[in-house]
Design a protein around this motif. Structure first.
Motif, PDB file in Angstrom:
ATOM      1  N   GLY A 271       0.836  -1.252   0.093  1.00 28.58           N
ATOM      2  CA  GLY A 271       0.052   0.143  -0.024  1.00 28.58           C
ATOM      3  C   GLY A 271       0.860   1.239  -0.205  1.00 28.58           C
ATOM      4  N   TRP A 272       1.925   1.271   0.865  1.00 34.98           N
ATOM      5  CA  TRP A 272       2.572   2.556   0.850  1.00 34.98           C
ATOM      6  C   TRP A 272       3.505   2.689  -0.389  1.00 34.98           C
ATOM      7  CZ3 TRP A 272       4.702   2.996   6.827  1.00 34.98           C
ATOM      8  CH2 TRP A 272       3.574   3.003   7.451  1.00 34.98           C
ATOM      9  N   LEU A 273       4.231   1.661  -0.726  1.00 30.36           N
ATOM     10  CA  LEU A 273       5.022   1.611  -1.890  1.00 30.36           C
ATOM     11  C   LEU A 273       4.194   2.051  -3.309  1.00 30.36           C
ATOM     12  CD1 LEU A 273       7.191  -1.542  -1.639  1.00 30.36           C
ATOM     13  CD2 LEU A 273       8.052   0.810  -1.414  1.00 30.36           C
ATOM     14  N   GLY A 274       2.747   1.376  -3.197  1.00 28.00           N
ATOM     15  CA  GLY A 274       2.100   1.980  -4.366  1.00 28.00           C
ATOM     16  C   GLY A 274       1.566   3.420  -4.228  1.00 28.00           C
ATOM     17  N   ALA A 275       1.555   3.885  -3.367  1.00 32.05           N
ATOM     18  CA  ALA A 275       1.170   5.543  -3.352  1.00 32.05           C
ATOM     19  C   ALA A 275       2.546   6.317  -3.192  1.00 32.05           C
ATOM     20  CB  ALA A 275       0.629   5.695  -1.807  1.00 32.05           C
ATOM     21  N   LEU A 276       3.750   5.706  -3.111  1.00 27.59           N
ATOM     22  CA  LEU A 276       4.859   6.495  -3.244  1.00 27.59           C
ATOM     23  C   LEU A 276       5.279   7.381  -4.283  1.00 27.59           C
ATOM     24  CD1 LEU A 276       7.433   7.301  -1.377  1.00 27.59           C
ATOM     25  CD2 LEU A 276       8.429   5.314  -2.356  1.00 27.59           C
ATOM     26  N   PRO A 277       4.812   6.865  -5.561  1.00 25.81           N
ATOM     27  CA  PRO A 277       5.077   7.671  -6.502  1.00 25.81           C
ATOM     28  C   PRO A 277       4.082   8.939  -6.655  1.00 25.81           C
ATOM     29  CG  PRO A 277       5.106   5.366  -7.414  1.00 25.81           C
ATOM     30  CD  PRO A 277       4.537   5.545  -5.900  1.00 25.81           C
ATOM     31  N   ALA A 278       2.963   8.730  -6.285  1.00 24.18           N
ATOM     32  CA  ALA A 278       2.139   9.953  -6.346  1.00 24.18           C
ATOM     33  C   ALA A 278       2.320  11.083  -5.330  1.00 24.18           C
ATOM     34  CB  ALA A 278       0.547   9.556  -6.048  1.00 24.18           C
ATOM     35  N   ALA A 279       3.056  10.566  -4.180  1.00 23.14           N
ATOM     36  CA  ALA A 279       3.392  11.291  -2.843  1.00 23.14           C
ATOM     37  C   ALA A 279       4.801  12.133  -3.292  1.00 23.14           C
ATOM     38  CB  ALA A 279       3.765  10.515  -1.734  1.00 23.14           C
ATOM     39  N   LEU A 280       5.527  11.590  -4.093  1.00 21.98           N
ATOM     40  CA  LEU A 280       6.890  12.034  -4.504  1.00 21.98           C
ATOM     41  C   LEU A 280       6.505  13.020  -5.802  1.00 21.98           C
ATOM     42  CD1 LEU A 280       9.084   9.025  -4.826  1.00 21.98           C
ATOM     43  CD2 LEU A 280       9.260  10.656  -3.134  1.00 21.98           C
ATOM     44  N   ALA A 281       5.703  12.696  -6.480  1.00 20.42           N
ATOM     45  CA  ALA A 281       5.288  13.715  -7.548  1.00 20.42           C
ATOM     46  C   ALA A 281       4.512  14.747  -7.005  1.00 20.42           C
ATOM     47  CB  ALA A 281       4.400  13.164  -8.569  1.00 20.42           C
ATOM     48  N   HIS A 282       3.857  14.745  -6.052  1.00 22.67           N
ATOM     49  CA  HIS A 282       3.124  15.587  -5.401  1.00 22.67           C
ATOM     50  C   HIS A 282       3.959  16.844  -4.879  1.00 22.67           C
ATOM     51  CE1 HIS A 282      -0.346  17.785  -3.330  1.00 22.67           C
ATOM     52  NE2 HIS A 282       0.527  17.834  -2.406  1.00 22.67           N
ATOM     53  N   VAL A 283       5.076  16.641  -4.143  1.00 27.85           N
ATOM     54  CA  VAL A 283       6.133  17.353  -3.530  1.00 27.85           C
ATOM     55  C   VAL A 283       7.075  17.715  -4.407  1.00 27.85           C
ATOM     56  CG1 VAL A 283       5.410  16.525  -1.292  1.00 27.85           C
ATOM     57  CG2 VAL A 283       7.478  15.563  -2.406  1.00 27.85           C
ATOM     58  N   GLY A 284       7.205  17.522  -5.733  1.00 28.91           N
ATOM     59  CA  GLY A 284       8.130  17.850  -6.709  1.00 28.91           C
ATOM     60  C   GLY A 284       9.314  16.991  -6.833  1.00 28.91           C
ATOM     61  N   ALA A 285       9.157  15.720  -6.234  1.00 29.67           N
ATOM     62  CA  ALA A 285      10.500  15.100  -6.293  1.00 29.67           C
ATOM     63  C   ALA A 285      10.379  14.168  -7.446  1.00 29.67           C
ATOM     64  CB  ALA A 285      10.571  14.277  -4.855  1.00 29.67           C
ATOM     65  N   LEU A 286       9.419  14.030  -7.906  1.00 34.83           N
ATOM     66  CA  LEU A 286       9.338  12.990  -9.416  1.00 34.83           C
ATOM     67  C   LEU A 286       8.797  13.752 -10.222  1.00 34.83           C
ATOM     68  CD1 LEU A 286       9.818   9.954 -10.091  1.00 34.83           C
ATOM     69  CD2 LEU A 286       7.480   9.652  -9.338  1.00 34.83           C
ATOM     70  N   ASP A 287       9.299  13.916 -11.614  1.00 33.96           N
ATOM     71  CA  ASP A 287       8.677  14.478 -12.554  1.00 33.96           C
ATOM     72  C   ASP A 287       7.944  13.605 -13.705  1.00 33.96           C
ATOM     73  OD1 ASP A 287       8.237  16.396 -14.522  1.00 33.96           O
ATOM     74  OD2 ASP A 287      10.192  16.170 -15.427  1.00 33.96           O
ATOM     75  N   VAL A 288       6.740  13.772 -13.328  1.00 26.50           N
ATOM     76  CA  VAL A 288       5.700  13.146 -14.236  1.00 26.50           C
ATOM     77  C   VAL A 288       4.673  14.153 -14.897  1.00 26.50           C
ATOM     78  CG1 VAL A 288       6.044  10.889 -13.028  1.00 26.50           C
ATOM     79  CG2 VAL A 288       4.085  12.535 -12.205  1.00 26.50           C
ATOM     80  N   PRO A 289       4.144  13.559 -15.955  1.00 28.17           N
ATOM     81  CA  PRO A 289       3.017  14.469 -16.722  1.00 28.17           C
ATOM     82  C   PRO A 289       1.860  14.780 -15.529  1.00 28.17           C
ATOM     83  CG  PRO A 289       3.668  12.708 -18.125  1.00 28.17           C
ATOM     84  CD  PRO A 289       4.265  12.403 -16.622  1.00 28.17           C
ATOM     85  N   ASP A 290       1.289  16.143 -15.707  1.00 26.75           N
ATOM     86  CA  ASP A 290       0.160  16.370 -14.748  1.00 26.75           C
ATOM     87  C   ASP A 290      -0.942  15.511 -15.013  1.00 26.75           C
ATOM     88  OD1 ASP A 290       1.701  18.629 -14.033  1.00 26.75           O
ATOM     89  OD2 ASP A 290       0.564  20.019 -15.273  1.00 26.75           O
ATOM     90  N   ASP A 291      -1.139  15.051 -16.296  1.00 29.29           N
ATOM     91  CA  ASP A 291      -2.363  14.054 -16.392  1.00 29.29           C
ATOM     92  C   ASP A 291      -2.121  12.728 -15.318  1.00 29.29           C
ATOM     93  OD1 ASP A 291      -3.756  15.657 -18.119  1.00 29.29           O
ATOM     94  OD2 ASP A 291      -3.131  14.851 -19.928  1.00 29.29           O
ATOM     95  N   ALA A 292      -1.060  12.549 -15.409  1.00 27.42           N
ATOM     96  CA  ALA A 292      -0.757  11.238 -14.712  1.00 27.42           C
ATOM     97  C   ALA A 292      -0.948  11.310 -13.287  1.00 27.42           C
ATOM     98  CB  ALA A 292       0.962  10.499 -14.638  1.00 27.42           C
ATOM     99  N   GLN A 293      -1.000  12.619 -12.800  1.00 29.71           N
ATOM    100  CA  GLN A 293      -1.277  12.931 -11.304  1.00 29.71           C
ATOM    101  C   GLN A 293      -2.671  13.070 -10.916  1.00 29.71           C
ATOM    102  OE1 GLN A 293       1.612  15.380  -9.275  1.00 29.71           O
ATOM    103  NE2 GLN A 293       2.706  15.578 -11.472  1.00 29.71           N
ATOM    104  N   SER A 294      -3.547  13.187 -12.043  1.00 34.78           N
ATOM    105  CA  SER A 294      -4.938  13.750 -11.881  1.00 34.78           C
ATOM    106  C   SER A 294      -5.794  12.600 -11.384  1.00 34.78           C
ATOM    107  CB  SER A 294      -5.542  14.011 -13.142  1.00 34.78           C
ATOM    108  OG  SER A 294      -5.634  12.943 -14.145  1.00 34.78           O
ATOM    109  N   GLU A 295      -6.891  13.056 -10.889  1.00 35.78           N
ATOM    110  CA  GLU A 295      -7.967  12.105 -10.226  1.00 35.78           C
ATOM    111  C   GLU A 295      -7.986  10.523 -10.914  1.00 35.78           C
ATOM    112  OE1 GLU A 295     -10.881  13.321  -7.201  1.00 35.78           O
ATOM    113  OE2 GLU A 295     -10.639  15.100  -8.550  1.00 35.78           O
TER     114      GLU A 295
END
Length: 422
Positions: A271-295
């Motif tokens: 559970g935590w590893l599955g959420a880690l990419p979203a958390a890293l992207a949210h704080v700017g530590a992971l560069d991914v397209p905005d669409d990938a972070q959307s709901e």
């Protein structure tokens, strides 16, 4: 005692205090802390949102730390915990009734009445105070799944659990993996969609306008999202609750320690590893397209499907704690454990109390304090609200009284002659 209801004669009333086990009640009490924290984001109605449309992106480093933790530990993780416990409690009630001599049909009938009243309560709650209500949502799930599975055998239950797992993988995990392998994470999602927090109406200055938004959201969650979850595998955690209750895993965790340890470690890790990419992207530590972070984006889908593992892991962790706690000769902190368990016994009342405090205090149509809080201070407010319910529930426990919502619901289920069942 025999209670006459519309469904037929019941051989007993509601669960008595002496029949309760620590783990389910303690898990419900902790669950409500996780839920009240995970609901904080939509109360921050003046905050700047990122592509996810949910957690704010502004604030200090402390706020960003709180946002990171929320995304990793709580968001889309508290509700699978709720689903499991809901299914577990349904099966407990059914088995107690049938063990007392109530027919399977009459026991299922009382649960059907409970589900219908939960739908009514949930819709009222969403319209009046909180659009993200889950009581009506799970009322629909319990109505359908109880009708189909409560009286089904083990083989059918296991088959449908595995079918649900397969649906989750095919409909959620597979698109994410495919997009990742193709290097097209931005192919899923829409960062330009209306932010999800808008569906809660917290930024409406008129209570009537906010109520209209909340009613629309509540109807959608109850009568669209709930049926969709039934055909997309979202029901699997509910059925796992059925399966676990038949084996009394939470009542007697000492007999399943290996299973519980593995479930806690693997479930929480996934559970935590599955959420880690979203958390890293949210704080700017992971560069991914905005669409990938959307709901509806790849990172949210990944977070959603792995949240089920986290929810089950949390239940297992609480069961392990309950087993350790009950085996201790000296119990420092007994009052705290008893108070949190008292919240679990009155989970519906405490859940509704969150909204009674939050909504007029934070919404724009009320005092509007949500405009001035950040993620960290909002989390502190949430913990404070939960502690208020802990104190209230503990006071009711010491007085030997149920929660007000539980008293009303049980009267609706069992009638005026439900007796003194705890």
């Amino acid at each position: 005692m025999t209670i006459q209801t519309k469904e037929g004669p019941l051989r007993r009333g509601a669960v008595r205090s002496g029949e309760r086990a620590l783990a389910p009640d303690l898990a419900r009490g902790i669950m409500l802390l996780l839920i009240v924290l995970s609901n904080t984001a939509f109360h921050l109605w003046a905050a700047r949102r990122g592509p996810s449309g949910w957690q704010p992106v502004d604030g200090s480093w402390i706020d960003h730390a709180v946002q990171f933790t929320m995304i990793t530990v709580l968001d889309l993780r508290a509700y699978p915990l709720f689903a499991f416990l809901f299914g577990y409690g349904m099966t407990q009630l059914y088995l107690r009734q049938t063990a007392a001599g109530t027919s399977e049909r009459d026991a299922a009938g009382i649960l059907r009445r409970r589900s219908l009243w939960l739908i009514v309560i949930g819709l009222a709650h969403s319209t009046l105070l909180m659009a993200g209500d889950i009581v009506g949502y799970y009322g629909v799930l319990s109505l359908v799944l109880g009708l189909v599975f409560l009286r089904r055998g083990e083989r059918a239950l296991k088959w449908w659990i595995w079918i649900g797992v397969a649906l989750l993988v095919l409909l959620a995990a597979e698109p994410v993996v495919t997009a990742l392998l193709r290097g097209e994470l931005g192919a899923l999602g829409d960062a330009g969609a209306e932010p999800g927090f808008k569906a809660y109406g917290a930024d409406e200055e008129s209570w009537f306008a906010a109520a209209g938004v909340r009613m629309e959201s509540g109807l959608y969650i109850t009568f669209v999202a709930a049926p969709l979850s039934l055909i997309s595998g979202g029901y699997v955690i509910f059925l796992l609750g059925f399966w676990a209750a038949r084996r009394r895993i939470l009542e007697d965790p000492g007999r399943r320690l290996t299973l519980l340890r593995r479930t806690a470690v693997i479930g929480i890790a996934v559970g935590w590893l599955g959420a880690l990419p979203a958390a890293l992207a949210h704080v700017g530590a992971l560069d991914v397209p905005d669409d990938a972070q959307s709901e509806t984006g790849a990172l949210t889908l990944l977070r959603d499907v792995t949240g089920n593992a986290a929810g089950i892991g949390y239940v297992a962790a609480v069961a392990l704690f309950a087993h350790w706690w009950t085996g201790r000769p000296a119990r420092r902190g007994a009052t705290a454990v008893a108070a949190v368990s008292a919240v679990g016994k009155r989970s519906l009342s405490c859940y509704l109390a969150h909204s009674l405090i939050f909504a007029p205090l934070l919404a724009a149509w009320g005092l509007g304090l949500g405009e001035h809080l950040g993620s960290a201070t909002m989390a502190l407010v949430a913990v404070g609200v939960w502690l208020v319910t802990v104190a209230g529930a503990h006071a009711l426990e010491r007085a030997g009284r149920r929660g007000p919502a539980e008293a009303v619901l049980r009267r609706l289920m069992y009638g005026a002659r439900s007796g003194s069942g705890g």
